[in-house]
Structure formats: C-alpha cells, structure tokens
Design an enzyme around this catalytic site. Structure first.
Site, PDB file in Angstrom:
ATOM      1  N   VAL A  76      50.413  39.689  34.194  1.00 51.84           N
ATOM      2  CA  VAL A  76      50.356  38.595  35.164  1.00 51.84           C
ATOM      3  C   VAL A  76      50.188  37.251  34.436  1.00 51.84           C
ATOM      4  CG1 VAL A  76      49.179  37.657  37.185  1.00 51.84           C
ATOM      5  CG2 VAL A  76      49.398  40.141  36.922  1.00 51.84           C
ATOM      6  N   LYS A 127      41.770  46.324  48.327  1.00 52.42           N
ATOM      7  CA  LYS A 127      42.607  45.352  49.058  1.00 52.42           C
ATOM      8  C   LYS A 127      42.294  45.405  50.553  1.00 52.42           C
ATOM      9  CE  LYS A 127      46.286  45.590  45.656  1.00 52.42           C
ATOM     10  NZ  LYS A 127      47.476  46.346  45.253  1.00 52.42           N
ATOM     11  N   GLU A 147      47.627  49.505  37.500  1.00 49.11           N
ATOM     12  CA  GLU A 147      46.401  48.941  36.942  1.00 49.11           C
ATOM     13  C   GLU A 147      46.204  49.470  35.525  1.00 49.11           C
ATOM     14  OE1 GLU A 147      44.381  46.614  38.629  1.00 49.11           O
ATOM     15  OE2 GLU A 147      46.227  46.684  39.759  1.00 49.11           O
ATOM     16  N   GLY A 196      54.995  47.447  34.787  1.00 48.19           N
ATOM     17  CA  GLY A 196      53.876  46.497  34.928  1.00 48.19           C
ATOM     18  C   GLY A 196      53.238  46.522  36.301  1.00 48.19           C
ATOM     19  N   VAL A 247      45.750  40.612  46.798  1.00 51.93           N
ATOM     20  CA  VAL A 247      46.262  41.563  47.802  1.00 51.93           C
ATOM     21  C   VAL A 247      47.762  41.358  47.972  1.00 51.93           C
ATOM     22  CG1 VAL A 247      46.100  42.359  50.186  1.00 51.93           C
ATOM     23  CG2 VAL A 247      44.064  41.484  49.048  1.00 51.93           C
ATOM     24  N   LYS A 281      41.082  42.211  42.633  1.00 55.45           N
ATOM     25  CA  LYS A 281      40.598  42.775  43.914  1.00 55.45           C
ATOM     26  C   LYS A 281      39.328  43.591  43.771  1.00 55.45           C
ATOM     27  CE  LYS A 281      44.114  44.833  42.104  1.00 55.45           C
ATOM     28  NZ  LYS A 281      45.544  44.705  41.889  1.00 55.45           N
TER      29      LYS A 281
HETATM   30  P1  NAP Z   1      46.995  43.470  31.800  1.00 54.02           P
HETATM   31  O1  NAP Z   1      48.455  43.395  31.521  1.00 54.02           O
HETATM   32  O2  NAP Z   1      46.230  44.655  31.327  1.00 54.02           O
HETATM   33  O3  NAP Z   1      46.339  42.132  31.211  1.00 54.02           O
HETATM   34  C1  NAP Z   1      44.955  41.945  31.098  1.00 54.02           C
HETATM   35  C2  NAP Z   1      44.706  40.814  30.105  1.00 54.02           C
HETATM   36  O4  NAP Z   1      43.324  40.514  30.043  1.00 54.02           O
HETATM   37  C3  NAP Z   1      45.149  41.157  28.680  1.00 54.02           C
HETATM   38  O5  NAP Z   1      45.714  40.023  28.076  1.00 54.02           O
HETATM   39  C4  NAP Z   1      43.827  41.513  27.989  1.00 54.02           C
HETATM   40  O6  NAP Z   1      43.833  41.224  26.604  1.00 54.02           O
HETATM   41  C5  NAP Z   1      42.859  40.600  28.709  1.00 54.02           C
HETATM   42  N1  NAP Z   1      41.497  41.137  28.747  1.00 54.02           N
HETATM   43  C6  NAP Z   1      41.080  42.239  29.434  1.00 54.02           C
HETATM   44  N2  NAP Z   1      39.743  42.419  29.249  1.00 54.02           N
HETATM   45  C7  NAP Z   1      39.334  41.416  28.427  1.00 54.02           C
HETATM   46  C8  NAP Z   1      38.080  41.062  27.871  1.00 54.02           C
HETATM   47  N3  NAP Z   1      36.965  41.765  28.125  1.00 54.02           N
HETATM   48  N4  NAP Z   1      38.012  39.964  27.080  1.00 54.02           N
HETATM   49  C9  NAP Z   1      39.132  39.236  26.826  1.00 54.02           C
HETATM   50  N5  NAP Z   1      40.357  39.525  27.330  1.00 54.02           N
HETATM   51  C10 NAP Z   1      40.449  40.600  28.125  1.00 54.02           C
HETATM   52  O7  NAP Z   1      46.714  43.376  33.357  1.00 54.02           O
HETATM   53  P2  NAP Z   1      47.616  42.669  34.490  1.00 54.02           P
HETATM   54  O8  NAP Z   1      48.584  43.670  35.024  1.00 54.02           O
HETATM   55  O9  NAP Z   1      48.099  41.374  33.986  1.00 54.02           O
HETATM   56  O10 NAP Z   1      46.523  42.465  35.634  1.00 54.02           O
HETATM   57  C11 NAP Z   1      45.569  41.451  35.528  1.00 54.02           C
HETATM   58  C12 NAP Z   1      44.800  41.328  36.851  1.00 54.02           C
HETATM   59  O11 NAP Z   1      45.734  41.081  37.895  1.00 54.02           O
HETATM   60  C13 NAP Z   1      44.033  42.592  37.282  1.00 54.02           C
HETATM   61  O12 NAP Z   1      42.869  42.198  37.976  1.00 54.02           O
HETATM   62  C14 NAP Z   1      44.999  43.275  38.240  1.00 54.02           C
HETATM   63  O13 NAP Z   1      44.332  44.090  39.186  1.00 54.02           O
HETATM   64  C15 NAP Z   1      45.597  42.062  38.921  1.00 54.02           C
HETATM   65  N6  NAP Z   1      46.901  42.286  39.531  1.00 54.02           N
HETATM   66  C16 NAP Z   1      47.918  42.850  38.808  1.00 54.02           C
HETATM   67  C17 NAP Z   1      49.157  43.026  39.405  1.00 54.02           C
HETATM   68  C18 NAP Z   1      50.314  43.649  38.675  1.00 54.02           C
HETATM   69  O14 NAP Z   1      51.327  43.947  39.324  1.00 54.02           O
HETATM   70  N7  NAP Z   1      50.220  43.854  37.368  1.00 54.02           N
HETATM   71  C19 NAP Z   1      49.335  42.630  40.738  1.00 54.02           C
HETATM   72  C20 NAP Z   1      48.277  42.048  41.439  1.00 54.02           C
HETATM   73  C21 NAP Z   1      47.060  41.882  40.816  1.00 54.02           C
HETATM   74  P3  NAP Z   1      44.768  42.030  25.573  1.00 54.02           P
HETATM   75  O15 NAP Z   1      46.174  41.715  25.988  1.00 54.02           O
HETATM   76  O16 NAP Z   1      44.435  41.494  24.249  1.00 54.02           O
HETATM   77  O17 NAP Z   1      44.436  43.483  25.800  1.00 54.02           O
HETATM   78  N1  HSE Z   2      48.401  48.062  40.717  1.00 56.38           N
HETATM   79  C1  HSE Z   2      48.646  47.274  41.878  1.00 56.38           C
HETATM   80  C2  HSE Z   2      49.710  47.950  42.737  1.00 56.38           C
HETATM   81  C3  HSE Z   2      49.091  45.899  41.487  1.00 56.38           C
HETATM   82  O1  HSE Z   2      50.396  48.836  42.237  1.00 56.38           O
HETATM   83  O2  HSE Z   2      49.841  47.600  43.895  1.00 56.38           O
HETATM   84  C4  HSE Z   2      49.111  44.959  42.616  1.00 56.38           C
HETATM   85  O3  HSE Z   2      47.823  44.663  43.070  1.00 56.38           O
END
Ligand code: NAP
Ligand code: HSE
Length: 430
Positions: A15, A205, A190, A187, A132, A105
């Site tokens: 994200v 959510k 979670e 991507g 959400v 969330k």
């Molecule tokens: P992700 O790809 O795993 O990215 C998480 C990022 O946070 C990475 O850059 C990680 O660093 C960094 N990070 C995690 N813990 C850390 C810590 N303790 N200290 C410093 N950096 C830290 O996750 P994402 O898919 O982008 O999701 C991020 C958030 O958005 C989550 O809350 C997720 O629920 C929400 N979300 C995701 C989506 C989706 O479709 N992916 C949709 C809606 C909401 P490194 O890269 O160095 O590991």
């Molecule tokens: N892991 C979540 C999903 C990302 O699949 O809906 C969006 O919140």
C-alpha cells in the site's frame, strides 16, 4: 497548514508504494484542488535494503522517530499494520497534533475509542477510509451521506482475498491453496493470511462499519467469526448445483434496538446482487427504511486501490477543519449487543450418515422436535454411507443450534454435520 504539506509514512510495502506513486503522479491536481503542495517525507520500514518502486530511496528510514518526532511532518500515513507498536505511535502522533490517515482495521477495531480521544486531545484528525473495502468510499458515505439515514442492516463481502479464492475455486476449479498463494502474490492478503481466511480481517471491518452505521461502539471482540478455512470444496460444489454461490459474508443488523454483527460463510441465491461480486471485489449492501437499499461495489484489496482511499483521506484533511463532524459520527448511542441465537436464518445442512433404513426419518424427526422445518432434501448413496443435504426453512437460529446437538448424538451420523447460513428464505432465487 502551510502551502507545503510534508507527509511522513509508517510502512513502505504494497500500500505504501501505491501511496507514494499516486502522490507523485497527481501532485499537480492535488495542488490545484487544495492549494497545498504535498511532499513525501520520511518512510519507515524494517529492512532498508529492499527495493521499493515509487518511493525515493533517500526518504527510507528504520528509525521510527524520524517520522514520529519530526517537526517537519504535517500528516502521518500509517500503512504498516499490526496493533503494537502502531497503537502507541499513533496515539503519540495524534496527541501531539499531527493528523493520521490509517488503513489498519485491526488497530481500529480494537482501539478506535483511544485513538479518537487522542485526536480530540491533540486537535488532530484520524481518518481511516482505506481500512474497509479498499477503494470503495463506504466510510465516507456512511459518515456523511447517510449519517441520518437510520441504517438497519449492513451486509457485505468485505474481504478481497477470500472472495478471490472462492471465485477461482468455482470458476476455474483452482485448488484452495493455489488460489490463496495467488491472492498473496497479487498483494491482496494480510501479512498473516489466516486473518483473511479465518474471518478476522472481515470481522474487524464489520466492527468498524457497524460502529459507524449504528452510531455505537462495536469492537472486534463483539463479532463472532467463522472463515472459509473450515469450508469444504464438496459443499461449495453442492451449493452451486442447488443454485447458490458461496460467499464469506459480514452481516450486521439492528434487532429490537440491539446490535448483531457476525462473519460467516453463506450461500447466496444465484440471482442475488452479492452473488455477482467476483475476484477481489467487495460489495456492501446498506438497508434502511429511509433509503431502502444502497449497494456499493468496487475493488476491495490491492496496493494501488487501497492507496487511492489513503490519498483521498489526506485530501479530506487538507480541505477540512480539525474537530469537524468526524468525532461526532462515532458518538456512542450505548446500544447493547444482541444475544446469540436471537436471529432468524435459513440454512444449508449436510450430514454424512450410515446408509440404513430409517435414517432419513430419524434425522427429520430430530429437526422437527426442535421446530426446524425442511425446505429441500437431496440424498446421495455412497456405498455404505449416504450424504444428506438439506435446505432448512428460515427460522430462529437457536432452534437449529439445539437440533445440531441432537443430530451429533445420533449413532448413524458419521462426521461433524456442516451448517452454512443461506441468504434469504432458502430459495435459490432471491
Ligand atoms: P506490507 O506490504 O506487508 O507492508 C507493510 C510495511 O510496513 C512494510 O514496508 C514493512 O517493512 C513495514 N513495517 C511493518 N512492521 C514494521 C515495524 N514494526 N517497523 C517498521 N516498519 C514496519 O502490507 P500492506 O499490504 O501494504 O498493508 C499495510 C496495511 O494496509 C495493513 O494494515 C493492511 O491491513 C492494510 N490494508 C492492506 C490492503 C491490501 O490490499 N494490501 C488493503 C487494505 C488495507 P518491510 O518492507 O521492511 O518489511
Ligand atoms: N487482506 C484484505 C482483503 C485487504 O483481502 O480484503 C483489504 O483490507
């Protein structure tokens, strides 16, 4: 806020990279619309050696204080995930007057009251549209457009990963594990995908949506959830033969003024609007006597899709005043949680039994003793065993729970019976 607004970001993953790209590519439009030039500031990650397309390598840091304690940072975007240490960091930022946009969330579904109190204390804003249904602006619609619509029910597909898995299993016959791996590669999932397949992500959510829709505080602990990891391929196939599509549903309702929220797999009639939501798309069906039905549909997961909601929250902060309607929309109306079993539902029941004379009659009699009525029966012999599939008429769930206990005790019943909610009155046509 000055003409130049500096963004600090916690997280630079799927994200976070989408956010950086959108801000870079739309800077001119944002400046024209808000009068502010946005500049990306420090981005906190764990591993500074990884390549991160869209993010300026010189902005990467592994020091949280480079974002949190930085007087040049005007707004913090949190796309890091997790409850700890994120909670403590965001409370610190909000209290000190820095507005926060988050996609987290799990954190909100557990600690929204504490975060909102910190925002009030600091005169800052907390925005969380991306938490959400990713790109679907459901929180804005509930908070702004439908604030006075007296929403009575919120039903939806709110997890993209599980909808992707169920769609691929049905449409291309892909195995569960392979579909999950694809969802991770795209991507959608979670960091810990058991949150998705176990229903915890959807439960968080639904806690957020029902808090806003019903103007009350619902925590994830108030939301019983069952995921698709307990669903068997056989049941998805049989349901399909019967004219239903299997979905992971979030269902929130007001029942005599009390709030009922849960997440579980459900069979949706083939012509129901939710049956047509495929892949990682999400949909939320809102109902009230004032607006009747409104369904919002769109991408429910994915880096760029989610980032679009994050950036729209940043724009809302730039264009609104601290302490506006945001806190008020979450005012606690003090509604109680509904008692489990107090709702009505139709069900799909699958029982594997020994194929002996009189078994069907005994099963039927157990159901009728509990006041449960059968709509459809399908029986298939498989050697010495038989598979009974029934659609049960809509009725009180407590009666079905009682019947399940009696069915388990029947000596002819071989495995744990499978019970799945059916949307509507049990007919395969909505
Ligand atoms: P992700 O790809 O795993 O990215 C998480 C990022 O946070 C990475 O850059 C990680 O660093 C960094 N990070 C995690 N813990 C850390 C810590 N303790 N200290 C410093 N950096 C830290 O996750 P994402 O898919 O982008 O999701 C991020 C958030 O958005 C989550 O809350 C997720 O629920 C929400 N979300 C995701 C989506 C989706 O479709 N992916 C949709 C809606 C909401 P490194 O890269 O160095 O590991
Ligand atoms: N892991 C979540 C999903 C990302 O699949 O809906 C969006 O919140």
């Amino acid at each position: 806020m000055s003409d130049i607004v500096r963004i600090g970001m916690l997280g630079g993953g799927t994200v976070g990279q989408g956010v950086a790209r959108i801000i870079r590519d739309t800077a001119h439009t944002i400046e024209r619309a808000t009068g502010h030039r946005i500049e990306m500031g420090p981005v906190l990650v764990r591993d500074a050696s990884l390549g991160r397309p869209g993010i300026d390598p010189s902005s990467i840091t592994t020091d949280p204080q480079a974002v949190l304690g930085n007087p040049d940072v005007d707004i913090i975007i949190e796309v890091m995930g997790g409850v700890d240490p994120t909670r403590e960091w965001l409370v610190q930022a909000l209290r000190s007057g820095t507005s926060v946009v988050t996609a987290n969330k799990q954190l909100l579904a557990r600690h929204a009251p504490e975060l909102l109190a910190a925002a009030e204390e600091g005169g800052s804003e907390l925005r969380f549209e991306a938490s959400v249904c990713a790109a679907i602006p459901v929180i804005k619609v509930l908070r702004e457009s439908l604030l006075a619509a007296e929403i009575e029910s919120v039903m939806g597909i709110v997890n993209g990963t599980t909808n992707y898995i169920l769609t691929e299993m049905r449409k291309s016959g892909m195995a569960y594990a392979e579909a999950l791996t694809q969802a991770q590669d795209l991507g959608y999932a979670e960091a810990d995908p058991t949150e998705d397949v176990g229903g915890g992500d959807a439960a968080a959510k639904m806690a957020i949506l029902s808090s806003i829709a019903f103007h009350t505080r619902v925590s994830i602990d108030d939301v019983p959830h069952v995921g698709i990891d307990q669903l068997q391929g056989d049941d998805v196939d049989i349901a399909h033969e019967l004219g239903f599509v299997t979905k992971l549903l979030g269902v929130a309702r007001l029942v005599d003024g009390a709030v009922s929220v849960r997440v579980h797999p459900a069979l949706v009639p083939g012509d129901h609007p939710l049956a047509a939501i495929n892949g990682a798309d999400n949909a939320v069906l809102l109902e009230s006597s004032i607006v009747r039905q409104i369904m919002l549909v769109g991408p429910g997961a994915g880096g760029t899709e989610t980032a679009s909601a994050v950036v729209s929250d940043v724009l809302s902060i730039l264009g609104s005043n601290p302490g506006s309607f945001l806190g008020g929309a979450l005012v606690d109306a003090g509604r109680p949680m509904a008692q489990d079993g107090s709702l009505d539902s139709a069900f799909y029941l699958r029982i594997d039994v020994a194929d002996k004379p009189g078994v069907l009659a005994r099963v039927s009699s157990v159901l009728s003793d509990s006041g449960v009525s059968i709509l459809t029966v399908l029986q298939r012999g498989e050697g010495e065993a038989a598979r009974l599939v029934m659609i049960l008429h809509r009725g009180p769930e407590s009666r079905v729970t009682e019947a399940m206990a009696a069915l388990r005790a029947l000596p002819e019943v071989r495995d744990e019976p499978v019970l799945i909610h059916v949307v509507g009155d049990g007919q395969a046509s909505a």
